[in-house]
Design an enzyme around this catalytic site. Sequence first.
Site, PDB file in Angstrom:
ATOM      1  CB  CYS A  86      70.911  24.031  57.993  1.00 55.40           C
ATOM      2  SG  CYS A  86      70.162  22.497  57.403  1.00 55.40           S
TER       3      CYS A  86
ATOM      4  CG  HIS B 237      67.572  19.852  56.476  1.00 54.69           C
ATOM      5  ND1 HIS B 237      67.017  21.037  56.926  1.00 54.69           N
ATOM      6  CD2 HIS B 237      66.644  18.897  56.738  1.00 54.69           C
ATOM      7  CE1 HIS B 237      65.808  20.805  57.428  1.00 54.69           C
ATOM      8  NE2 HIS B 237      65.570  19.515  57.334  1.00 54.69           N
TER       9      HIS B 237
ATOM     10  CB  CYS C 107      66.107  25.333  58.194  1.00 55.15           C
ATOM     11  SG  CYS C 107      67.034  23.892  58.791  1.00 55.15           S
TER      12      CYS C 107
ATOM     13  CD  GLU D  51      71.432  24.089  54.067  1.00 54.21           C
ATOM     14  OE1 GLU D  51      70.941  25.128  53.614  1.00 54.21           O
ATOM     15  OE2 GLU D  51      70.756  23.052  54.290  1.00 54.21           O
TER      16      GLU D  51
END
Length: 157
Positions: free
Chosen positions: A87, A54, A84, A56
């Site tokens: 993350c 992801h 999310c 991040e």
Amino acid sequence: MNEHEKYMSEAVKSALKGMQNNEGGPFGCIVVKNGEIVGIGNNKVTSTNDPTAHAEVTAIRDACKNLGSFQLDGCIIYTSCEPCPMCLGAIYWARPDKVYYGCNQQDAANIGFDDAFIYKEIALPYNKRSISFEQIGQKIALEPFEKWTEKQDKITY
């Protein structure tokens, strides 16, 4: 454009660049320290076949590599969307000073990125989750923990 908008714009640029290169979903993130961008990331889940890639996480990895540290003390994260659960965990482990996000959970859900089911799963007992969790071999698995407590030259974090 104020300083925060400038940095958010950079996070958004990273998201757009990743999308244009078909690297993954529409998410971007940067890490800033002392007014300098020290980490940049975008979602690379589909291009790397890595469900943890992801924006991040990729930005945190980049910043930590560039700073030569596993902590982001004194750093600020700007991410194009509210993190999310995965993350969020990565952010807490990295320990930045602050996080600014652009879109929220509902904005993400509106385009098919809905994390609500994960938040619901976390609260469930292990035997009620959609992916089964069962503890086995605790005595075997405790060995590294026991050795860790005895280790004299460990780097704590």
